[in-house]
Design a protein around this motif. Structure first.
Motif, PDB file in Angstrom:
ATOM      1  N   SER A  94     -20.989  14.251   0.321  1.00 46.11           N
ATOM      2  CA  SER A  94     -20.996  14.793   1.680  1.00 46.11           C
ATOM      3  C   SER A  94     -21.056  16.313   1.655  1.00 46.11           C
ATOM      4  CB  SER A  94     -19.796  14.295   2.475  1.00 46.11           C
ATOM      5  OG  SER A  94     -18.614  14.870   1.982  1.00 46.11           O
ATOM      6  N   LEU A  95     -20.509  16.929   0.598  1.00 50.79           N
ATOM      7  CA  LEU A  95     -20.612  18.389   0.494  1.00 50.79           C
ATOM      8  C   LEU A  95     -22.025  18.808   0.083  1.00 50.79           C
ATOM      9  CD1 LEU A  95     -17.318  19.647  -1.151  1.00 50.79           C
ATOM     10  CD2 LEU A  95     -17.810  19.046   1.202  1.00 50.79           C
ATOM     11  N   LEU A  96     -22.585  18.068  -0.879  1.00 50.45           N
ATOM     12  CA  LEU A  96     -23.931  18.416  -1.353  1.00 50.45           C
ATOM     13  C   LEU A  96     -24.951  18.317  -0.227  1.00 50.45           C
ATOM     14  CD1 LEU A  96     -24.135  16.848  -4.916  1.00 50.45           C
ATOM     15  CD2 LEU A  96     -23.869  19.239  -4.253  1.00 50.45           C
ATOM     16  N   LEU A  97     -24.717  17.362   0.666  1.00 52.66           N
ATOM     17  CA  LEU A  97     -25.621  17.213   1.798  1.00 52.66           C
ATOM     18  C   LEU A  97     -25.695  18.500   2.602  1.00 52.66           C
ATOM     19  CD1 LEU A  97     -27.319  14.958   3.052  1.00 52.66           C
ATOM     20  CD2 LEU A  97     -25.425  14.469   4.560  1.00 52.66           C
ATOM     21  N   GLY A  98     -24.614  19.268   2.588  1.00 52.66           N
ATOM     22  CA  GLY A  98     -24.628  20.544   3.295  1.00 52.66           C
ATOM     23  C   GLY A  98     -25.320  21.634   2.505  1.00 52.66           C
ATOM     24  N   LEU A  99     -25.071  21.641   1.189  1.00 56.04           N
ATOM     25  CA  LEU A  99     -25.661  22.709   0.373  1.00 56.04           C
ATOM     26  C   LEU A  99     -27.157  22.506   0.192  1.00 56.04           C
ATOM     27  CD1 LEU A  99     -23.062  23.442  -2.424  1.00 56.04           C
ATOM     28  CD2 LEU A  99     -23.937  24.984  -0.684  1.00 56.04           C
TER      29      LEU A  99
ATOM     30  N   ALA B 146     -10.288  14.002  -3.454  1.00 50.69           N
ATOM     31  CA  ALA B 146     -11.399  13.316  -2.783  1.00 50.69           C
ATOM     32  C   ALA B 146     -11.174  13.310  -1.280  1.00 50.69           C
ATOM     33  CB  ALA B 146     -11.521  11.885  -3.308  1.00 50.69           C
ATOM     34  N   PHE B 147      -9.947  12.964  -0.879  1.00 53.60           N
ATOM     35  CA  PHE B 147      -9.634  12.920   0.559  1.00 53.60           C
ATOM     36  C   PHE B 147      -9.805  14.311   1.167  1.00 53.60           C
ATOM     37  CE2 PHE B 147      -7.119  12.621   4.374  1.00 53.60           C
ATOM     38  CZ  PHE B 147      -7.320  11.317   4.798  1.00 53.60           C
ATOM     39  N   ALA B 148      -9.377  15.341   0.435  1.00 50.53           N
ATOM     40  CA  ALA B 148      -9.457  16.708   0.966  1.00 50.53           C
ATOM     41  C   ALA B 148     -10.914  17.152   1.108  1.00 50.53           C
ATOM     42  CB  ALA B 148      -8.696  17.659   0.056  1.00 50.53           C
ATOM     43  N   LEU B 149     -11.730  16.848   0.097  1.00 49.44           N
ATOM     44  CA  LEU B 149     -13.143  17.253   0.175  1.00 49.44           C
ATOM     45  C   LEU B 149     -13.843  16.526   1.321  1.00 49.44           C
ATOM     46  CD1 LEU B 149     -14.397  17.504  -3.508  1.00 49.44           C
ATOM     47  CD2 LEU B 149     -13.631  19.295  -1.977  1.00 49.44           C
ATOM     48  N   ALA B 150     -13.546  15.234   1.474  1.00 46.44           N
ATOM     49  CA  ALA B 150     -14.142  14.494   2.581  1.00 46.44           C
ATOM     50  C   ALA B 150     -13.684  15.093   3.904  1.00 46.44           C
ATOM     51  CB  ALA B 150     -13.759  13.016   2.494  1.00 46.44           C
ATOM     52  N   SER B 151     -12.428  15.535   3.948  1.00 47.37           N
ATOM     53  CA  SER B 151     -11.907  16.144   5.174  1.00 47.37           C
ATOM     54  C   SER B 151     -12.710  17.376   5.568  1.00 47.37           C
ATOM     55  CB  SER B 151     -10.447  16.560   5.003  1.00 47.37           C
ATOM     56  OG  SER B 151      -9.671  15.470   4.622  1.00 47.37           O
ATOM     57  N   VAL B 152     -13.150  18.136   4.577  1.00 48.90           N
ATOM     58  CA  VAL B 152     -13.925  19.344   4.869  1.00 48.90           C
ATOM     59  C   VAL B 152     -15.148  18.980   5.712  1.00 48.90           C
ATOM     60  CG1 VAL B 152     -15.325  21.173   3.848  1.00 48.90           C
ATOM     61  CG2 VAL B 152     -13.141  20.558   2.813  1.00 48.90           C
ATOM     62  N   SER B 153     -15.825  17.900   5.313  1.00 44.97           N
ATOM     63  CA  SER B 153     -17.016  17.490   6.054  1.00 44.97           C
ATOM     64  C   SER B 153     -16.649  16.959   7.435  1.00 44.97           C
ATOM     65  CB  SER B 153     -17.788  16.425   5.267  1.00 44.97           C
ATOM     66  OG  SER B 153     -19.004  16.163   5.889  1.00 44.97           O
ATOM     67  N   ILE B 154     -15.565  16.186   7.508  1.00 46.10           N
ATOM     68  CA  ILE B 154     -15.164  15.621   8.801  1.00 46.10           C
ATOM     69  C   ILE B 154     -14.757  16.731   9.765  1.00 46.10           C
ATOM     70  CG2 ILE B 154     -13.448  14.144   9.943  1.00 46.10           C
ATOM     71  CD1 ILE B 154     -15.434  12.521   8.390  1.00 46.10           C
ATOM     72  N   MET B 155     -14.100  17.778   9.236  1.00 44.01           N
ATOM     73  CA  MET B 155     -13.714  18.893  10.104  1.00 44.01           C
ATOM     74  C   MET B 155     -14.915  19.735  10.483  1.00 44.01           C
ATOM     75  SD  MET B 155     -10.239  20.361   8.414  1.00 44.01           S
ATOM     76  CE  MET B 155     -10.201  19.838   6.740  1.00 44.01           C
ATOM     77  N   GLY B 156     -16.042  19.502   9.815  1.00 47.23           N
ATOM     78  CA  GLY B 156     -17.238  20.279  10.119  1.00 47.23           C
ATOM     79  C   GLY B 156     -17.178  21.681   9.552  1.00 47.23           C
ATOM     80  N   LEU B 157     -16.429  21.838   8.441  1.00 48.81           N
ATOM     81  CA  LEU B 157     -16.349  23.161   7.817  1.00 48.81           C
ATOM     82  C   LEU B 157     -17.370  23.247   6.690  1.00 48.81           C
ATOM     83  CD1 LEU B 157     -12.500  23.691   7.696  1.00 48.81           C
ATOM     84  CD2 LEU B 157     -14.170  24.816   9.162  1.00 48.81           C
ATOM     85  N   PRO B 158     -17.855  24.452   6.405  1.00 47.00           N
ATOM     86  CA  PRO B 158     -18.846  24.592   5.350  1.00 47.00           C
ATOM     87  C   PRO B 158     -18.201  24.598   3.985  1.00 47.00           C
ATOM     88  CG  PRO B 158     -18.349  26.725   6.273  1.00 47.00           C
ATOM     89  CD  PRO B 158     -17.549  25.719   7.058  1.00 47.00           C
ATOM     90  N   PRO B 159     -18.918  24.343   2.934  1.00 41.92           N
ATOM     91  CA  PRO B 159     -20.281  23.849   2.934  1.00 41.92           C
ATOM     92  C   PRO B 159     -20.256  22.328   2.928  1.00 41.92           C
ATOM     93  CG  PRO B 159     -19.609  24.421   0.707  1.00 41.92           C
ATOM     94  CD  PRO B 159     -18.396  24.514   1.569  1.00 41.92           C
ATOM     95  N   SER B 160     -20.791  21.691   3.934  1.00 44.54           N
ATOM     96  CA  SER B 160     -20.800  20.235   3.968  1.00 44.54           C
ATOM     97  C   SER B 160     -21.861  19.759   4.939  1.00 44.54           C
ATOM     98  CB  SER B 160     -19.430  19.707   4.420  1.00 44.54           C
ATOM     99  OG  SER B 160     -19.232  20.025   5.770  1.00 44.54           O
TER     100      SER B 160
END
Lengths: 503, 488
Positions: free
Chosen positions: A476-481, A391-405
């Protein structure tokens, strides 16, 4: 032809219910004491449903205005709901709903006795939720001020919830900043009222001229709101307050509360007083935002406690929001990329909320399992707590601004407008901020993979809270997709300034 | 069905990845089943689509991200070249990895991320827009990191940190180039027409180098290659993934896409960007070979060899001629087959005989004949000995260089082949002709899964060279791509 019931349902002021439901729940929670824990799930569900219905109403009707009790402005309370408000209502409902669900297993004293936290948390959560929603649908600055005060007081109380010395110090510091902020905001509002004899946003907008008093009023109100949003250089209170609160409270404070005051800044400049915007002013905001991104990230990199890392990450992430002001122009120049910048900024607000909440909730699980949140406690926990680390890692993807998020969508929009408008240094700051975020987050994630002999035994943690953190991160990832949907929704009733640039 | 197939082929890796994360470490049969089911289904789907694409069928799955900005999965001839390679090698590597790890720890995490990497690679190969490419390219970065750091010791964690340091800075540069380009030209879809032609040439030149630097990190172009030798501490299946199946290939594939489907060769020629890129690739080829020669650790030698070999693909693409392009594209597949064979073999030697260094190789050929035999075939192929795969690529590259009036490239090819021979032949000599000291128990080449994949891929190294003229060989497929590209 729609039937009478259907018509009534369509025109029912559902947005008002997004305030009244949690408000009523808050009062009920006070009466129920520790048994308020049973309110958690039903209120969460009801709140989410109310937010969705209100948003659906905007889709069906376009922008909706409700005069509460039939009294129109300037006498009555007017509610104004557009795409932006609807998106904020849903964001709040998702995070606050998840936090209520998560918190059902928290604050439970071993003996079953009443504890202060167990008693106070639930009313504070519901009042906070109600006042957030009131900010998003309010249509005049006085109502917004009242809602913001209730929000601040709930927030300060949540910081103090654990009652340790450092919590009280942090809460006191937060309160000082927030009260000075309120004072500045109120002063600005009074100036506006003195000039225009109204605080209704719509009336102000049509009456406003860019004279000295108006500009001064707008500047005062903005300064006050910046203190509550913790934008550099007024960020000093945020980290100890957000990191010191219990995890569910931290999630609320970091993901939601700071966004309310930011929302008012957006309303103020884009919907009410775009005439007062000058390019000096917007660039000043952009500069503070840039410094916040870099400095906040550097601070996050130097922390030795997990929750402090996450809290300083909020300081940095809030900086991105303010980049939309210089990117949307000001000072009368044509700004064809304003719509992109504005949408990017709002996307950042939306994406940061579930990601940051997921991080704090995951940190809460770690604290439960390890007993503290010092970073050395994270060594090798990926095997014992895979869901939480994931969970922390997936949230990190969005915080880092990496796709897909959602964070990536926001960054893409902001970068596009920066590069198209030739704002090179803002683009550079955004990219550097992404790399720095990766640095402080992977510093944490690396530890979880380390293999050690004789690792410290972990306290058992139930699966439920971990799943909730994971679901928020996935959101937060789905918001990107699926960003096309919120993107179109945000354009509903978007102000002219948000489409064509400030002033 | 044509709208679903691309998504379906993506899900053959993505769904196993998500499922495997939730399988307990002890349920290894279930995990193996899910993994192999996904890999086999994928190979089957790829074969179906190869047939379709050869006949001119178009497969597309589209999802709108933002107005005008699409997530587009499209199967064209070029995407299938990479997809078929990664799908087939995934199957081989999975079989190998199951035997390699046996009953190790954290295997569900490992195989989960492994499948996720392959899913990302599938996305990279099928990407039909620049943004889609970037999304999967980053997913690849993120899902590879837990594999590099898998062992969790200090060296692995440090290698992981180094990998991220290079790739994430690279991705920031790539994103800058991408967004800058799209802010000028609108969202970029991979086509053969000049959609960016209207953009100011000065900006186009800078953007090109931003894209190349961003992609060059994964391609291990010198001086952006530092992460690759460091990542050698990872388990052998991860090396296979980095060097053959996914990571460096994704970078090289991205450069090919930028050259042919974003800028187009005509525009790049006008901008004068071909020769500088070819020179960078040539320098990387020579530099990587020289560094490989200096290594005594087998895996490090192989790593520098990859640095060198992958740039053949870039070299082929940057000469803008049909023959050179065919050579470069065919090498994408050929290098994958050869390098994965060598890593399979090196991993087996390390596991069974604890052989890590060049001077421990004495006589191992007679102890593990199948493994070392496979390694030898691949090494000879790398050197470019006919009729093996590497010879075909080099031949076409050489012809292409003459065609394009770039005779100096032939010198690079010859020099590189000599260097290849200098760093591979001593290995073969030691393994086969220097007697082994001491006795070793027989029966080291077990289990089958540790040996068979290398033998299979080595046979292919021979076959794709021998049968290069038949339809569906990598060479024929590369020729099909070039035909379609240049016909437009």
């Amino acid at each position: 032809m729609p039937g009478a019931v259907e018509l009534a349902l369509l025109h029912f002021p559902w947005p008002a219910m997004t305030v009244l439901v949690p408000l009523a729940a808050g009062v009920l929670a006070v009466l129920l004491g520790v048994r308020a824990v049973h309110l958690g799930l039903p209120v969460a569900l009801l709140g989410v449903v109310m937010a969705i219905i209100s948003a659906a109403q905007v889709v069906v009707h376009g922008v909706t205005d409700h005069a509460v009790g039939g009294w129109n402005a300037p006498l009555g309370i007017r509610l104004h709901v557009d795409g932006l408000s609807g998106a904020m209502l849903i964001m709040t409902a998702v995070v606050a709903g998840a936090v209520s669900w998560y918190s059902r297993s928290q604050f439970r004293a071993a003996s079953g006795a009443e504890t202060r936290a167990g008693f106070a948390f639930w009313p504070l959560l519901f009042f906070l939720w109600a006042s957030m929603n009131a900010v998003f649908i309010g249509a005049d600055f006085f109502n917004l001020y009242v809602a913001l005060e209730l929000l601040t007081l709930s927030g300060v109380a949540l910081v103090a919830l654990e009652g340790r010395r450092e919590n009280l110090v942090a809460a006191m510091r937060y309160l000082t900043f927030a009260l000075l902020g309120s004072l500045a905001f109120l002063l600005g509002a009074v100036l506006l009222y003195a000039s225009y004899a109204t605080l209704d946003m719509q009336l102000l907008r049509s009456a406003a001229v860019a004279d000295q008093v108006t500009v001064a009023a707008a500047a005062l109100m903005t300064t006050g709101l910046l203190a509550k949003t913790a934008l550099f250089p007024l960020h000093g209170w945020l980290a100890p307050a957000h990191a010191g609160a219990p995890a569910p409270a931290s999630a609320l404070l970091s993901a939601l509360v700071v966004k309310a005051s930011f929302f008012i800044i957006v309303r103020l400049w884009f919907d009410v007083l775009p005439v007062a915007a000058t390019s000096e002013l917007t660039w000043l905001l952009g500069m503070f935002g840039s410094i916040a991104i870099i400095l906040g990230s550097l601070f996050a990199l130097r922390q030795n406690r997990l929750k402090m890392v996450v809290a300083y990450s909020t300081v940095a992430q809030l900086g991105y929001l303010f980049l939309m002001f210089p990117l949307a122009g000001g000072g009368g120049e044509e700004q064809p990329w304003a719509a992109t910048a504005w949408t990017g900024g709002i996307f950042h607000v939306l994406a940061h909320a579930p990601a940051k909440a997921a991080m704090f909730l995951a940190a809460g699980v770690v604290v439960q399992a390890v007993g503290h949140d010092r970073l050395d406690g994270l060594i090798g926990i990926a095997h014992a707590l895979p869901l939480t680390v994931f969970a922390f890692a997936l949230a990190s993807v969005s915080i880092m601004g990496l796709p897909p998020s959602g964070g990536f969508t926001a960054k893409y929009l902001l970068l596009t407008s920066a590069l198209a408008g030739g704002a090179w240094w803002l683009a550079a700051v955004m990219l550097a901020g992404g790399v720095l975020a990766a640095a402080y987050l992977f510093r944490v994630l690396s530890l979880t993979l380390v293999e050690t002999e004789g690792a410290h035994p972990l306290a058992p943690v139930s699966r439920g809270p971990q799943v909730i953190a994971l679901l928020l991160a996935v959101t937060s990832l789905l918001l990107g997709l699926l960003s096309a949907l919120p993107y179109d929704f945000l354009q509903l009733g978007r102000g002219g300034a948000a489409a064509e640039g400030l002033a | 069905m044509n709208q679903v197939l691309p998504a379906l082929v993506l899900s053959t890796s993505l769904i196993p990845a998500l499922v495997i994360f939730f399988i307990k470490d002890t349920q290894q049969h279930l995990r193996t089943f899910v993994n192999l089911a996904g890999a086999v289904t994928k190979v089957a789907l790829v074969i179906v689509m190869m047939d379709g694409v050869a006949r001119g069928v178009l497969y597309e799955t589209r999802l709108t991200l933002l107005p005008g900005l699409d997530l587009l999965l499209r199967v064209d001839a070029l995407s299938l070249l990479f997809l078929s390679l990664s799908a087939f090698l995934w199957l081989l590597t999975t079989i190998y990895a199951i035997s390699y790890f046996g009953r190790g720890r954290h295997l569900s995490r490992f195989f989960g991320f492994f499948s996720l990497c392959v899913a990302a690679t599938t996305g990279v190969s099928l990407a039909g827009t620049l943004i889609t490419f970037f999304i999967f390219y980053e997913l690849l970065t993120l899902s590879t990191w837990p594999l590099v750091a898998h062992r969790g010791d200090a060296a692995s964690i440090a290698a992981g940190r180094r990998y991220l340091g290079y790739t994430l800075v690279g991705s920031a540069v790539l994103l800058l180039g991408l967004v800058w380009l799209e802010s000028l030209s609108g969202p970029v879809e991979f086509t053969f027409t000049g959609q960016v032609a209207e953009v100011d040439p000065g900006a186009l030149q800078v953007i090109f180098w931003l894209l190349i630097v961003g992609l060059g990190v994964k391609t291990a172009l010198v001086p952006l290659h530092g992460w690759l030798p460091a990542a050698m501490v990872a388990p052998a299946p991860v090396s296979a993934l980095l060097h053959a199946v996914a990571v460096v290939k994704a970078g090289a594939f991205g450069i090919v896409r930028v050259i042919y489907d974003v800028y187009g060769t005509a525009l790049l020629h006008d901008l004068g960007l071909g020769i500088p890129l070819a020179m960078l690739a040539a320098f990387t080829i020579i530099f990587g070979s020289v560094r490989a020669l200096q290594q005594t650790d087998i895996k490090r030698r192989l790593a520098y060899s990859t640095v060198s070999q992958v740039s053949y693909i870039v070299l082929g693409a940057s000469m803008f001629g049909p023959f050179a392009t065919v050579g470069g594209l065919a090498h994408l597949v050929h290098q994958g087959l050869m390098k994965i064979t060598m890593f399979f073999a090196a991993g087996a030697l390390a596991e069974r005989l604890r052989v890590h260094d060049v001077d421990q190789l004495d006589g191992v050929g007679w102890v593990m004949p199948w493994t070392v035999g496979a390694f030898s075939v691949a090494a000879l192929g790398m050197i470019g000995l006919p009729p093996m795969a590497g010879f075909i690529s080099k031949w076409y590259l050489g012809v292409g260089a003459f065609q394009g009036g770039q005779a100096w490239v032939v010198l690079v090819l010859v020099g590189s082949s000599l260097l290849n021979a200098m760093y591979f032949l001593p290995l073969l000599y030691r393994a086969w002709f220097v007697p082994r000291v001491g006795t070793t128990a027989p029966g080291l080449e077990r289990p089958l899964g540790l040996v068979a994949p290398a033998v299979v891929s080595a046979s292919l190294v021979l076959l794709v060279g021998l049968l290069a003229a038949t339809p569906y060989s990598p060479l024929a497929w590369a020729a099909l791509i070039v035909e379609r590209t240049y016909a437009l």
